[in-house]
Design an enzyme around this catalytic site. Structure first.
Site, PDB file in Angstrom:
ATOM      1  N   ARG A 108       4.702 -12.735  10.103  1.00 22.46           N
ATOM      2  CA  ARG A 108       6.241 -11.433   9.385  1.00 22.46           C
ATOM      3  C   ARG A 108       6.984 -11.747  10.085  1.00 22.46           C
ATOM      4  O   ARG A 108       7.285 -12.666  11.384  1.00 22.46           O
ATOM      5  CB  ARG A 108       4.923 -10.566  10.004  1.00 22.46           C
ATOM      6  CG  ARG A 108       4.461 -10.615  11.474  1.00 22.46           C
ATOM      7  CD  ARG A 108       2.979  -9.282  11.560  1.00 22.46           C
ATOM      8  NE  ARG A 108       3.631  -7.903  11.106  1.00 22.46           N
ATOM      9  CZ  ARG A 108       3.234  -7.563   9.689  1.00 22.46           C
ATOM     10  NH1 ARG A 108       2.222  -8.111   8.841  1.00 22.46           N
ATOM     11  NH2 ARG A 108       3.346  -6.281   9.961  1.00 22.46           N
ATOM     12  N   LYS A 116       3.502   0.397   9.960  1.00 17.61           N
ATOM     13  CA  LYS A 116       4.344   2.065   8.997  1.00 17.61           C
ATOM     14  C   LYS A 116       3.474   3.379   9.610  1.00 17.61           C
ATOM     15  O   LYS A 116       4.132   4.286   9.382  1.00 17.61           O
ATOM     16  CB  LYS A 116       3.609   1.809   7.613  1.00 17.61           C
ATOM     17  CG  LYS A 116       4.604   1.015   6.422  1.00 17.61           C
ATOM     18  CD  LYS A 116       3.762   1.378   5.332  1.00 17.61           C
ATOM     19  CE  LYS A 116       2.977   0.327   5.310  1.00 17.61           C
ATOM     20  NZ  LYS A 116       2.835  -0.306   4.028  1.00 17.61           N
ATOM     21  N   GLU A 132       0.705  -1.181  -0.002  1.00 15.28           N
ATOM     22  CA  GLU A 132      -0.137  -0.506  -0.035  1.00 15.28           C
ATOM     23  C   GLU A 132       1.263   1.346  -0.115  1.00 15.28           C
ATOM     24  O   GLU A 132       1.663   1.744   0.370  1.00 15.28           O
ATOM     25  CB  GLU A 132      -0.724   0.151   1.178  1.00 15.28           C
ATOM     26  CG  GLU A 132      -1.667   1.147   1.027  1.00 15.28           C
ATOM     27  CD  GLU A 132      -2.682   1.215   2.677  1.00 15.28           C
ATOM     28  OE1 GLU A 132      -3.349   2.093   3.209  1.00 15.28           O
ATOM     29  OE2 GLU A 132      -2.813   0.195   2.855  1.00 15.28           O
TER      30      GLU A 132
HETATM   31  P1  ATP Z   1       2.582  -2.507   8.168  1.00 16.25           P
HETATM   32  O1  ATP Z   1       1.873  -3.213   9.047  1.00 16.25           O
HETATM   33  O2  ATP Z   1       3.617  -2.139   8.319  1.00 16.25           O
HETATM   34  O3  ATP Z   1       1.942  -0.530   7.656  1.00 16.25           O
HETATM   35  P2  ATP Z   1       1.359  -3.470   6.445  1.00 16.25           P
HETATM   36  O4  ATP Z   1       1.124  -5.111   5.620  1.00 16.25           O
HETATM   37  O5  ATP Z   1       0.276  -2.521   6.126  1.00 16.25           O
HETATM   38  O6  ATP Z   1       1.729  -2.916   6.769  1.00 16.25           O
HETATM   39  P3  ATP Z   1       1.430  -3.275   3.156  1.00 16.25           P
HETATM   40  O7  ATP Z   1       1.354  -1.558   1.834  1.00 16.25           O
HETATM   41  O8  ATP Z   1      -0.142  -3.468   2.907  1.00 16.25           O
HETATM   42  O9  ATP Z   1       1.806  -3.152   4.265  1.00 16.25           O
HETATM   43  O10 ATP Z   1       2.772  -4.619   2.797  1.00 16.25           O
HETATM   44  C1  ATP Z   1       2.660  -4.954   2.236  1.00 16.25           C
HETATM   45  C2  ATP Z   1       3.028  -6.948   1.358  1.00 16.25           C
HETATM   46  O11 ATP Z   1       4.261  -6.601   2.954  1.00 16.25           O
HETATM   47  C3  ATP Z   1       1.835  -7.670   2.379  1.00 16.25           C
HETATM   48  O12 ATP Z   1       1.989  -8.866   1.395  1.00 16.25           O
HETATM   49  C4  ATP Z   1       2.599  -7.535   3.541  1.00 16.25           C
HETATM   50  O13 ATP Z   1       1.741  -8.533   4.627  1.00 16.25           O
HETATM   51  C5  ATP Z   1       3.948  -7.691   3.631  1.00 16.25           C
HETATM   52  N1  ATP Z   1       4.354  -7.371   4.851  1.00 16.25           N
HETATM   53  C6  ATP Z   1       4.466  -6.323   5.519  1.00 16.25           C
HETATM   54  N2  ATP Z   1       4.709  -6.237   7.097  1.00 16.25           N
HETATM   55  C7  ATP Z   1       5.201  -7.577   7.397  1.00 16.25           C
HETATM   56  C8  ATP Z   1       6.755  -7.743   7.850  1.00 16.25           C
HETATM   57  N3  ATP Z   1       6.442  -7.841   8.344  1.00 16.25           N
HETATM   58  N4  ATP Z   1       6.901  -9.262   7.676  1.00 16.25           N
HETATM   59  C9  ATP Z   1       6.638 -10.067   5.926  1.00 16.25           C
HETATM   60  N5  ATP Z   1       5.841  -9.489   5.047  1.00 16.25           N
HETATM   61  C10 ATP Z   1       5.091  -7.832   5.356  1.00 16.25           C
HETATM   62 MG    MG Z   2      -1.635  -3.237   4.882  1.00 13.39          MG
END
Ligand code: ATP
Ligand code: MG
Length: 561
Positions: A267, A277, A42
């Site tokens: 994760r 984020k 995102e």
């Molecule tokens: P955050 O929780 O940090 O805001 P998010 O999951 O909202 O992260 P996205 O931009 O939606 O961020 O994530 C893009 C991809 O990265 C998704 O497939 C998500 O599952 C993966 N991802 C995000 N954080 C992690 C993590 N700590 N470990 C592994 N994969 C991750």
């Molecule tokens: Mg997300």
């Protein structure tokens, strides 16, 4: 060796569970031997090391199984998303060494198709427009112990739903006035199946579609459908999406669309940092750090600026593996990977970070020798350079002791050491100021002990780095410590994570550098001998270089924690 280093050394060559699924699918012909993954960020912030795990997983599978990986921006949240983030994400994925080729997509590319799918669900009696307020909807949803109740708008006619949804799109209603919901089961034990929202009214400006839309699809609706439109085979996501999987599948079944399979993995969590984020944005916006790419940030851009290499991050991702069990990885494992890579690739140079003056009393005044030093003992192809030697040098203050213990193999009265690439010297005397601080060390050198042609027979246990005072120049060196002083800063119920910010996470010092470093450029990485790995910061100017300490030579956290 630390525990993390031991784990790091036991390489797992066996398949991880997602590779096992892929190999079984290939064996059964489930997707005609296609392997097609996607990385779906995102664009609401910069990528962090957790995203790097996901990137390495998705693109790594592609490399292993000759598949394809799409980069898809999940841009269904108009207010929070910005082009700056899109650009930084593309830059970071490329820097990590991966290539989406011509497969760059945006969920917003599918807004028309997604809207058509919503109409299709309404026409099938599987979606309805709800006029309830968000509070009413929350109350009717029930909770894990109490089943939900049906909305009074649930049995609207298809015609009325079609009309209202079209008017939502046309912008006739205010935000929050109505939503489109799936008609599934208000008594489902899975809360995500209790008539989840599919579309909401938002009158915001979107970074790509401008003001064209007044309704935006919810993540759960857009995500699985986008996977399907793109022909994704294995949709890999983190464990918190496991409970969304029934909805992912329900939508594709009801819409009679091609079905990718969603697979969840744990994760990445690392100690002494935060990874959401939202929290990273808070650190930037409230100026606890300088920016998203501050070298203390766990962002990919911060790590790049700090001097971490893409190869080190990929190695780290491989070492931590892929599993379904949540755990916390020690930050020092990442640092171990960084050191291991830089040891092979970084040129050795001499820099004195905390100088004390050393005079070689029997070396002729005004004389200079250009001594050859090899750049990397691990890699002959990196060649050598010359370093000027003269009568007055700087050495590290900590390399001299007035009254050293026996095991101190550095300098003290009457002791010998070798100056790296130069001569063996003997300490004859030293001068102190009125505070008792040593200001000058006097030594004599042994002309027959020159490195490479030593015939002196004199023994010296220690080897010290040095710079020649008339030739050295100064640079700012930023020494970083962990950004947080607590191993799990965001796990405290009573306290905000910001309370655990380490006030000493950045210290800037002035160092004296050998002259070969005058022509470096931002991003260049070096080993300052005996001191650690350092990287040239983009804040550097022609007048003043700035270095970031990437990582110390040894794990300094062990004794602290
Ligand atoms: P955050 O929780 O940090 O805001 P998010 O999951 O909202 O992260 P996205 O931009 O939606 O961020 O994530 C893009 C991809 O990265 C998704 O497939 C998500 O599952 C993966 N991802 C995000 N954080 C992690 C993590 N700590 N470990 C592994 N994969 C991750
Ligand atoms: Mg997300």
């Amino acid at each position: 060796m630390s525990k993390s280093e031991i784990t790091a050394n036991t390489e797992k060559e066996s398949l991880h569970f997602i590779e096992e699924i892929i190999e079984a699918d290939n064996a059964s012909g489930k997707y005609d031997n296609r392997v097609h993954t996607r990385f779906p960020p995102e664009p609401n912030g910069y990528l962090h090391i957790g995203h790097a795990k996901s990137i390495c997983l998705n693109f790594g599978i592609t490399n292993k199984y000759q598949g394809k990986t799409n980069l898809r921006f999940d841009d269904t949240n108009p207010e929070k998303e910005e082009t700056e983030y899109v650009d930084s994400i593309m830059n970071d994925v490329k820097w990590l060494g991966f290539d989406w080729e011509d497969r760059l997509f945006y969920a917003s590319d599918y807004f028309d198709r997604l809207y058509e799918c919503a109409i299709q669900l309404i026409e099938a009696g599987k979606a309805y427009v709800d006029d309830s307020t968000s509070e009413e909807i929350r109350e009717m949803r029930g909770n894990v112990n109490t089943p939900g109740t049906n909305s009074p708008y649930r049995d609207r006619s298809i015609a009325e739903n079609l009309d209202l949804f079209a008017r939502m799109k046309a912008g006739e209603f205010e935000e929050g006035a109505r939503i489109l919901r799936a008609k599934i089961d208000m008594e489902s034990p899975n809360m995500h199946m209790r008539d989840p929202a599919l579309y909401r009214i938002k009158k915001a400006h979107h970074h790509r579609t401008g003001d064209e839309w007044n309704v935006y699809p919810m993540y759960d609706f857009a995500h699985g459908l986008s996977d399907s439109f793109e022909g994704i085979t294995h949709s890999l996501c983190t464990l918190e999406f496991e409970v969304h999987r029934p909805l992912y599948d329900w939508l594709l079944v009801e819409l009679e669309l091609y079905r990718p399979q969603q697979i969840e993995f744990a994760r990445l969590n690392i100690n002494y940092t935060v990874m959401s984020k939202r929290k990273l944005r808070q650190l930037v916006e409230e100026k606890h750090v300088n920016d998203w790419d501050d070298p203390r940030m766990p962002t990919i851009s911060g790590m790049r600026r700090r001097g971490y290499t893409p190869a080190a991050i990929r190695k780290f991702a491989k070492k931590i593996g892929i599993a379904r069990r949540e755990n916390i990885i020690d930050f020092s494992l990442l640092e171990f990977c960084v050191r291991e890579d830089l040891n092979k690739t970084a040129a050795r140079v001499m820099a004195v970070l905390d100088p004390v003056k050393l005079v070689i009393t029997n070396y002729p005044e005004g004389q200079t020798e250009d001594l050859p030093l090899i750049n990397n003992p691990e890699d002959d192809s990196m060649g050598s350079r010359t370093v000027p030697f003269s009568r007055e040098l700087y050495i590290e203050r900590a390399d001299f002791m007035e009254d050293p213990p026996k095991k101190f193999f550095r300098l003290g009265p009457g002791r010998n050491v070798r100056l790296k690439g130069a001569y063996i010297i003997t300490c004859d005397d030293f001068i102190k100021d009125e505070n008792g601080t040593v200001t000058e060390i006097h030594c004599s050198y042994h002309p027959s002990s020159k490195s490479g042609s030593d015939t002196s027979g004199i023994k010296a246990k220690g080897v010290l780095h040095w710079v020649s005072i008339p030739h050295a120049f100064t640079a700012d060196v930023r020494i970083y410590d962990r950004l947080f002083s607590d191993p799990a800063p965001d796990s405290h119920k009573e306290k905000d994570f910001l309370e655990f910010i380490n006030p000493n996470s950045l210290k800037t010092i002035t160092a004296y550098l050998e002259p070969s470093l005058k022509s470096v450029k931002a991003g260049d990485r070096f080993q300052f001998m005996r001191k650690g790995y350092f990287c040239v910061d983009p804040d550097s100017t022609d007048a003043q270089l700035v270095f970031n300490r990437t990582v110390a030579l040894r794990d300094g956290w062990k004794k602290k924690s």
